[in-house]
Design a protein around this motif. Structure first.
Motif, PDB file in Angstrom:
ATOM      1  N   VAL A 224       0.841  -1.202   0.000  1.00  0.00           N
ATOM      2  CA  VAL A 224       0.000   0.000   0.000  1.00  0.00           C
ATOM      3  C   VAL A 224       0.877   1.252   0.000  1.00  0.00           C
ATOM      4  O   VAL A 224       0.603   2.224  -0.725  1.00  0.00           O
ATOM      5  N   THR A 225       1.938   1.231   0.786  1.00  0.00           N
ATOM      6  CA  THR A 225       2.857   2.373   0.823  1.00  0.00           C
ATOM      7  C   THR A 225       3.510   2.592  -0.539  1.00  0.00           C
ATOM      8  O   THR A 225       3.643   3.736  -1.006  1.00  0.00           O
ATOM      9  N   ALA A 226       3.899   1.499  -1.192  1.00  0.00           N
ATOM     10  CA  ALA A 226       4.518   1.609  -2.515  1.00  0.00           C
ATOM     11  C   ALA A 226       3.522   2.156  -3.538  1.00  0.00           C
ATOM     12  O   ALA A 226       3.884   2.972  -4.402  1.00  0.00           O
ATOM     13  N   ASP A 228       1.037   4.170  -2.873  1.00  0.00           N
ATOM     14  CA  ASP A 228       0.872   5.595  -2.569  1.00  0.00           C
ATOM     15  C   ASP A 228       2.014   6.419  -3.170  1.00  0.00           C
ATOM     16  O   ASP A 228       1.790   7.518  -3.709  1.00  0.00           O
ATOM     17  N   ARG A 229       3.228   5.887  -3.086  1.00  0.00           N
ATOM     18  CA  ARG A 229       4.367   6.602  -3.667  1.00  0.00           C
ATOM     19  C   ARG A 229       4.233   6.686  -5.182  1.00  0.00           C
ATOM     20  O   ARG A 229       4.496   7.736  -5.791  1.00  0.00           O
ATOM     21  N   LEU A 230       3.824   5.576  -5.800  1.00  0.00           N
ATOM     22  CA  LEU A 230       3.641   5.576  -7.249  1.00  0.00           C
ATOM     23  C   LEU A 230       2.534   6.545  -7.648  1.00  0.00           C
ATOM     24  O   LEU A 230       2.661   7.274  -8.644  1.00  0.00           O
ATOM     25  N   ARG A 231       1.468   6.576  -6.866  1.00  0.00           N
ATOM     26  CA  ARG A 231       0.347   7.476  -7.163  1.00  0.00           C
ATOM     27  C   ARG A 231       0.793   8.937  -7.107  1.00  0.00           C
ATOM     28  O   ARG A 231       0.402   9.756  -7.957  1.00  0.00           O
ATOM     29  N   ALA A 232       1.619   9.254  -6.122  1.00  0.00           N
ATOM     30  CA  ALA A 232       2.079  10.636  -5.972  1.00  0.00           C
ATOM     31  C   ALA A 232       2.904  11.081  -7.172  1.00  0.00           C
ATOM     32  O   ALA A 232       2.852  12.249  -7.584  1.00  0.00           O
ATOM     33  N   VAL A 233       3.651  10.150  -7.751  1.00  0.00           N
ATOM     34  CA  VAL A 233       4.470  10.474  -8.920  1.00  0.00           C
ATOM     35  C   VAL A 233       3.636  10.454 -10.196  1.00  0.00           C
ATOM     36  O   VAL A 233       3.778  11.320 -11.073  1.00  0.00           O
ATOM     37  N   ALA A 234       2.743   9.463 -10.309  1.00  0.00           N
ATOM     38  CA  ALA A 234       2.036   9.247 -11.569  1.00  0.00           C
ATOM     39  C   ALA A 234       0.864  10.198 -11.783  1.00  0.00           C
ATOM     40  O   ALA A 234       0.577  10.584 -12.925  1.00  0.00           O
ATOM     41  N   ALA A 235       0.179  10.570 -10.721  1.00  0.00           N
ATOM     42  CA  ALA A 235      -1.041  11.368 -10.875  1.00  0.00           C
ATOM     43  C   ALA A 235      -0.796  12.682 -11.622  1.00  0.00           C
ATOM     44  O   ALA A 235      -1.553  13.020 -12.549  1.00  0.00           O
ATOM     45  N   PRO A 236       0.232  13.465 -11.281  1.00  0.00           N
ATOM     46  CA  PRO A 236       0.467  14.707 -12.038  1.00  0.00           C
ATOM     47  C   PRO A 236       0.783  14.454 -13.512  1.00  0.00           C
ATOM     48  O   PRO A 236       0.397  15.243 -14.380  1.00  0.00           O
ATOM     49  N   VAL A 237       1.481  13.359 -13.791  1.00  0.00           N
ATOM     50  CA  VAL A 237       1.814  13.033 -15.179  1.00  0.00           C
ATOM     51  C   VAL A 237       0.549  12.672 -15.947  1.00  0.00           C
ATOM     52  O   VAL A 237       0.319  13.148 -17.073  1.00  0.00           O
ATOM     53  N   LEU A 238      -0.298  11.846 -15.351  1.00  0.00           N
ATOM     54  CA  LEU A 238      -1.535  11.436 -16.021  1.00  0.00           C
ATOM     55  C   LEU A 238      -2.459  12.625 -16.255  1.00  0.00           C
ATOM     56  O   LEU A 238      -3.185  12.676 -17.262  1.00  0.00           O
ATOM     57  N   ALA A 239      -2.426  13.574 -15.332  1.00  0.00           N
ATOM     58  CA  ALA A 239      -3.319  14.734 -15.453  1.00  0.00           C
ATOM     59  C   ALA A 239      -2.994  15.580 -16.681  1.00  0.00           C
ATOM     60  O   ALA A 239      -3.859  16.307 -17.189  1.00  0.00           O
ATOM     61  N   ARG A 240      -1.758  15.480 -17.169  1.00  0.00           N
ATOM     62  CA  ARG A 240      -1.370  16.279 -18.337  1.00  0.00           C
ATOM     63  C   ARG A 240      -1.658  15.565 -19.655  1.00  0.00           C
ATOM     64  O   ARG A 240      -1.457  16.135 -20.727  1.00  0.00           O
ATOM     65  N   LEU A 241      -2.113  14.324 -19.582  1.00  0.00           N
ATOM     66  CA  LEU A 241      -2.373  13.554 -20.795  1.00  0.00           C
ATOM     67  C   LEU A 241      -3.809  13.748 -21.272  1.00  0.00           C
ATOM     68  O   LEU A 241      -4.718  13.963 -20.477  1.00  0.00           O
ATOM     69  N   ASP A 242      -3.985  13.677 -22.579  1.00  0.00           N
ATOM     70  CA  ASP A 242      -5.331  13.711 -23.140  1.00  0.00           C
ATOM     71  C   ASP A 242      -5.925  12.307 -23.103  1.00  0.00           C
ATOM     72  O   ASP A 242      -5.239  11.315 -23.365  1.00  0.00           O
ATOM     73  N   GLY A 243      -7.192  12.207 -22.800  1.00  0.00           N
ATOM     74  CA  GLY A 243      -7.863  10.914 -22.807  1.00  0.00           C
ATOM     75  C   GLY A 243      -7.651  10.145 -21.518  1.00  0.00           C
ATOM     76  O   GLY A 243      -7.107  10.644 -20.532  1.00  0.00           O
ATOM     77  N   ARG A 244      -8.105   8.893 -21.560  1.00  0.00           N
ATOM     78  CA  ARG A 244      -8.023   8.036 -20.378  1.00  0.00           C
ATOM     79  C   ARG A 244      -6.640   7.416 -20.267  1.00  0.00           C
ATOM     80  O   ARG A 244      -6.033   7.031 -21.266  1.00  0.00           O
ATOM     81  N   ALA A 245      -6.163   7.288 -19.046  1.00  0.00           N
ATOM     82  CA  ALA A 245      -4.861   6.662 -18.800  1.00  0.00           C
ATOM     83  C   ALA A 245      -4.836   6.131 -17.376  1.00  0.00           C
ATOM     84  O   ALA A 245      -5.625   6.560 -16.517  1.00  0.00           O
ATOM     85  N   LEU A 246      -3.952   5.212 -17.147  1.00  0.00           N
ATOM     86  CA  LEU A 246      -3.798   4.694 -15.786  1.00  0.00           C
ATOM     87  C   LEU A 246      -2.350   4.301 -15.545  1.00  0.00           C
ATOM     88  O   LEU A 246      -1.589   4.065 -16.482  1.00  0.00           O
ATOM     89  N   ALA A 247      -2.001   4.241 -14.286  1.00  0.00           N
ATOM     90  CA  ALA A 247      -0.665   3.808 -13.868  1.00  0.00           C
ATOM     91  C   ALA A 247      -0.827   2.581 -12.984  1.00  0.00           C
ATOM     92  O   ALA A 247      -1.632   2.586 -12.050  1.00  0.00           O
ATOM     93  N   HIS A 251       2.891  -5.459 -10.287  1.00  0.00           N
ATOM     94  CA  HIS A 251       2.002  -6.574  -9.964  1.00  0.00           C
ATOM     95  C   HIS A 251       0.612  -6.398 -10.566  1.00  0.00           C
ATOM     96  O   HIS A 251      -0.271  -7.224 -10.337  1.00  0.00           O
ATOM     97  N   GLY A 252       0.421  -5.302 -11.325  1.00  0.00           N
ATOM     98  CA  GLY A 252      -0.856  -5.075 -11.974  1.00  0.00           C
ATOM     99  C   GLY A 252      -1.865  -4.306 -11.145  1.00  0.00           C
ATOM    100  O   GLY A 252      -3.028  -4.175 -11.545  1.00  0.00           O
ATOM    101  N   TRP A 253      -1.451  -3.778  -9.998  1.00  0.00           N
ATOM    102  CA  TRP A 253      -2.357  -3.001  -9.155  1.00  0.00           C
ATOM    103  C   TRP A 253      -2.400  -1.554  -9.642  1.00  0.00           C
ATOM    104  O   TRP A 253      -1.371  -0.949  -9.933  1.00  0.00           O
ATOM    105  N   THR A 254      -3.595  -0.999  -9.710  1.00  0.00           N
ATOM    106  CA  THR A 254      -3.774   0.367 -10.190  1.00  0.00           C
ATOM    107  C   THR A 254      -3.403   1.369  -9.109  1.00  0.00           C
ATOM    108  O   THR A 254      -3.901   1.301  -7.981  1.00  0.00           O
TER     109      THR A 254
END
Length: 258
Positions: A224-226, A228-247, A251-254
């Protein structure tokens, strides 16, 4: 004729240890000779004995695999996620095991012994049984035991004296619980508490199982901690993309989605 009853491990543990071992030896000998035993083995033990017979494991011969080299052992230790929870296992079990004349053993999913700690005298006894770092304690190599059998049935198992399929292990008692990876359900290995047969206690299995679950919870918290760290890094990047995206993590966890 009444059907034979099944062995009760709690009642066995209340008996004189030598007498309890003799009872179990009688059950094992009867089963191996094809006779009808007066008392049936516990289902988890009887099923394991059946697997050993089908695989041709010799009940009267102590077979040992080649030990892993130091390099192979260290490589497996480094690769094992169980390394992350060793402090949890040590804190919960080693002092208790040492006081009770037991040792704590951690294996990987192949049944290879990766780590062990505890009473020095019991460690020496374990050495004489080949129960040492790098050894293979899977069922197909050493028969019914507290490492290999939990790996097969994927649940906690206690094995006392002549419940071990191979005769040379009858002076031993062990209780092992599997540890699974909460991220993907993958079997990681077994945490086991073992010692001379005089040290059997029916509560040992519950203790080992609870500590295995505690280790799984610690792995879950780290994941869960890992995330959260990935989310903190990925969320700003995804926000700049057009369309749907996910990180997702390895292990395949969103971790984040837009």
């Amino acid at each position: 004729m009444n059907a034979p009853s099944t062995i009760d491990l709690a009642r066995l543990s209340a008996m004189d240890r030598a007498h309890a071992a003799l009872v179990l030896k009688g059950v094992r000998d009867a089963m191996l000779s094809g006779e009808r035993p007066r008392v049936l083995p516990r289902p988890v033990i009887g099923d394991s004995w059946g697997r050993m017979i089908l695989r041709g494991v010799d009940p009267d011969r102590d077979v040992r695999s080649r030990l892993l080299s130091e390099e192979e052992l260290e490589e497996r230790r480094r690769a094992s996620p169980l390394r992350e929870i060793l402090p949890v296992l040590r804190d919960a079990l080693v002092s208790v095991a040492d006081a009770a004349q037991h040792i704590v053993v951690v294996s990987d999913a192949d049944g290879r012994v990766l780590w062990r700690e505890g009473s020095a005298a019991v460690l020496r006894k374990a050495d004489s049984l080949g129960f040492e770092p790098g050894a293979d304690w899977s069922e197909e190599v050493v028969g019914t035991n507290g490492i290999g059998t939990p790996l097969v049935v994927r649940r906690p198992v206690q094995v006392f004296s002549a419940e071990h399929f191979v005769q040379t292990h009858h002076s031993w008692t062990c209780a092992g619980a599997p540890v699974t990876d909460p991220r993907d359900g993958r079997l990681l290995g077994v945490v086991d508490v073992s010692g001379p047969l005089r040290t059997i206690h029916p509560a040992t299995l519950a203790l080992v199982d609870s500590v295995a679950k505690l280790g799984e919870a610690r792995l879950r918290d780290r994941h869960v901690t890992a995330l959260d760290r990935l989310r903190a890094v990925a969320a700003p990047v995804l926000a700049r993309l057009d369309g749907r995206a996910l990180a997702v993590d390895v292990h395949g966890w969103t971790a984040a989605v837009t």
